[in-house]
Design a protein around this motif. Structure first.
Motif, PDB file in Angstrom:
ATOM      1  N   UNK A 233       0.831  -1.207   0.000  1.00 15.60           N
ATOM      2  CA  UNK A 233       0.000   0.000   0.000  1.00 15.60           C
ATOM      3  C   UNK A 233       0.867   1.260   0.000  1.00 15.60           C
ATOM      4  N   UNK A 234       0.275   2.356  -0.471  1.00 10.87           N
ATOM      5  CA  UNK A 234       1.001   3.616  -0.621  1.00 10.87           C
ATOM      6  C   UNK A 234       0.522   4.620   0.421  1.00 10.87           C
ATOM      7  N   UNK A 235       1.465   5.046   1.265  1.00 11.20           N
ATOM      8  CA  UNK A 235       1.174   6.067   2.277  1.00 11.20           C
ATOM      9  C   UNK A 235       2.163   7.229   2.147  1.00 11.20           C
ATOM     10  N   UNK A 236       2.792   7.347   1.009  1.00 10.25           N
ATOM     11  CA  UNK A 236       3.835   8.345   0.804  1.00 10.25           C
ATOM     12  C   UNK A 236       3.317   9.747   1.087  1.00 10.25           C
ATOM     13  N   UNK A 237       4.103  10.506   1.883  1.00 13.62           N
ATOM     14  CA  UNK A 237       3.785  11.894   2.142  1.00 13.62           C
ATOM     15  C   UNK A 237       2.686  12.140   3.152  1.00 13.62           C
ATOM     16  N   UNK A 238       2.117  11.089   3.743  1.00 10.18           N
ATOM     17  CA  UNK A 238       1.045  11.288   4.715  1.00 10.18           C
ATOM     18  C   UNK A 238       1.609  11.731   6.061  1.00 10.18           C
ATOM     19  N   UNK A 239       0.721  12.276   6.895  1.00 11.01           N
ATOM     20  CA  UNK A 239       1.081  12.697   8.251  1.00 11.01           C
ATOM     21  C   UNK A 239       0.193  11.960   9.241  1.00 11.01           C
ATOM     22  N   UNK A 240       0.812  11.207  10.141  1.00  6.69           N
ATOM     23  CA  UNK A 240       0.064  10.430  11.128  1.00  6.69           C
ATOM     24  C   UNK A 240       0.396  10.933  12.527  1.00  6.69           C
ATOM     25  N   UNK A 241      -0.627  11.098  13.339  1.00 10.52           N
ATOM     26  CA  UNK A 241      -0.422  11.539  14.709  1.00 10.52           C
ATOM     27  C   UNK A 241      -1.233  10.660  15.658  1.00 10.52           C
ATOM     28  N   UNK A 242      -0.561  10.097  16.647  1.00 14.24           N
ATOM     29  CA  UNK A 242      -1.231   9.319  17.675  1.00 14.24           C
ATOM     30  C   UNK A 242      -1.794   7.990  17.228  1.00 14.24           C
ATOM     31  N   UNK A 243      -1.414   7.505  16.061  1.00 13.82           N
ATOM     32  CA  UNK A 243      -1.951   6.232  15.577  1.00 13.82           C
ATOM     33  C   UNK A 243      -1.199   5.057  16.209  1.00 13.82           C
ATOM     34  N   UNK A 244      -1.910   3.936  16.406  1.00 10.43           N
ATOM     35  CA  UNK A 244      -1.327   2.773  17.066  1.00 10.43           C
ATOM     36  C   UNK A 244      -1.556   1.531  16.213  1.00 10.43           C
ATOM     37  N   UNK A 245      -0.478   0.765  16.007  1.00 10.66           N
ATOM     38  CA  UNK A 245      -0.546  -0.443  15.195  1.00 10.66           C
ATOM     39  C   UNK A 245       0.131  -1.583  15.957  1.00 10.66           C
ATOM     40  N   UNK A 246      -0.507  -2.733  15.985  1.00 10.24           N
ATOM     41  CA  UNK A 246       0.059  -3.924  16.627  1.00 10.24           C
ATOM     42  C   UNK A 246      -0.007  -5.089  15.653  1.00 10.24           C
ATOM     43  N   UNK A 247       1.140  -5.764  15.452  1.00  9.18           N
ATOM     44  CA  UNK A 247       1.203  -6.954  14.605  1.00  9.18           C
ATOM     45  C   UNK A 247       0.653  -6.681  13.200  1.00  9.18           C
ATOM     46  N   UNK A 248       1.032  -5.549  12.633  1.00 10.45           N
ATOM     47  CA  UNK A 248       0.592  -5.195  11.271  1.00 10.45           C
ATOM     48  C   UNK A 248       1.729  -5.381  10.279  1.00 10.45           C
ATOM     49  N   UNK A 249       1.364  -5.664   9.044  1.00 13.61           N
ATOM     50  CA  UNK A 249       2.355  -5.871   7.993  1.00 13.61           C
ATOM     51  C   UNK A 249       2.378  -4.668   7.049  1.00 13.61           C
ATOM     52  N   UNK A 250       3.568  -4.056   6.926  1.00  9.03           N
ATOM     53  CA  UNK A 250       3.788  -2.971   5.983  1.00  9.03           C
ATOM     54  C   UNK A 250       4.791  -3.434   4.921  1.00  9.03           C
ATOM     55  N   UNK A 251       4.758  -4.722   4.610  1.00  7.31           N
ATOM     56  CA  UNK A 251       5.712  -5.313   3.679  1.00  7.31           C
ATOM     57  C   UNK A 251       5.638  -4.632   2.313  1.00  7.31           C
ATOM     58  N   UNK A 252       6.811  -4.153   1.834  1.00  6.69           N
ATOM     59  CA  UNK A 252       6.919  -3.518   0.512  1.00  6.69           C
ATOM     60  C   UNK A 252       6.012  -2.297   0.368  1.00  6.69           C
TER      61      UNK A 252
END
Length: 210
Positions: free
Chosen positions: A21-40
């Motif tokens: 997935x494409x998240x280029x240039x985004x701004x994240x604040x206070x987000x929480x991720x557990x056991x997630x895949x950001x492969x490639x």
């Protein structure tokens, strides 16, 4: 939502697959991720503030030119990932693993790297001054010309690490750990120099004994 728009959320995301997935240039604040895949995934230029990533997989992800402030990346996997040009300030990467990653140039300040695995990492000329690298795996890491002034390296594994020309003044570590490292031309203070000499079996005369 426009990619440059800040995305604020206290919602917890668990077990999601963000592969490719494409998240280029985004701004994240206070987000929480557990056991997630950001492969490639394309995370180039991503800006995070006070986010939390726990046991997430960033294998093959592009985090180049990303910026992170107050973000936690705990026990995450970075294999063949790109972080060149990225900035981390007041972050924690405790227990994360970096394998065959592109890390330079990297700007990293006031960040906890305790228990991080950086075996074989290319960190030449990188400033790690004042950081916490307690019990980190730096086996065969290339730290030539790097600044580790005042860095906490207590319990770090340094076998085969290259410190030629590095600044180790005021670093906190067991001098005996450097015996198996390459330290030609490294800058050290008197305390570390004496400890290193003693670790090599030398009897140091400080001029205060008969």
């Amino acid at each position: 939502m426009d990619q440059a728009t800040a995305q604020d959320s206290d919602e917890l995301t668990v077990g999601e697959d963000f592969t490719d997935q494409v998240f280029a240039g985004e701004r994240w604040s206070g987000r929480k991720f557990v056991d997630c895949r950001f492969t490639d995934a394309d995370l180039r230029g991503l800006v995070t503030e006070r986010c939390e990533f726990t046991e997430c997989d960033f294998s093959g992800a592009d985090l180049g030119d990303s910026r992170h402030h107050g973000t936690a990346l705990r026990t995450c996997v970075f294999s063949r990932a790109t972080l060149a040009g990225s900035t981390l300030s007041s972050c924690t990467l405790m227990g994360s693993q970096f394998t065959d990653c592109r890390l330079r140039p990297l700007t990293i300040t006031d960040t906890d790297l305790s228990l991080v695995s950086l075996g074989g990492a290319d960190l030449r000329n990188t400033s790690l001054a004042g950081l916490r690298l307690r019990e980190a795996n730096l086996v065969s890491a290339d730290l030539r010309g790097a600044s580790l002034r005042g860095t906490n390296l207590a319990g770090a594994r340094l076998n085969g690490a290259r410190f030629e020309g590095a600044d180790l003044r005021e670093a906190m570590l067991d001098a005996s750990a450097l015996v198996a490292a390459r330290v030609t031309g490294a800058k050290v203070d008197m305390s570390l120099a004496i400890g290193f000499a003693r670790a090599h079996g030398l009897l140091v005369d400080l001029g205060d004994e008969d």
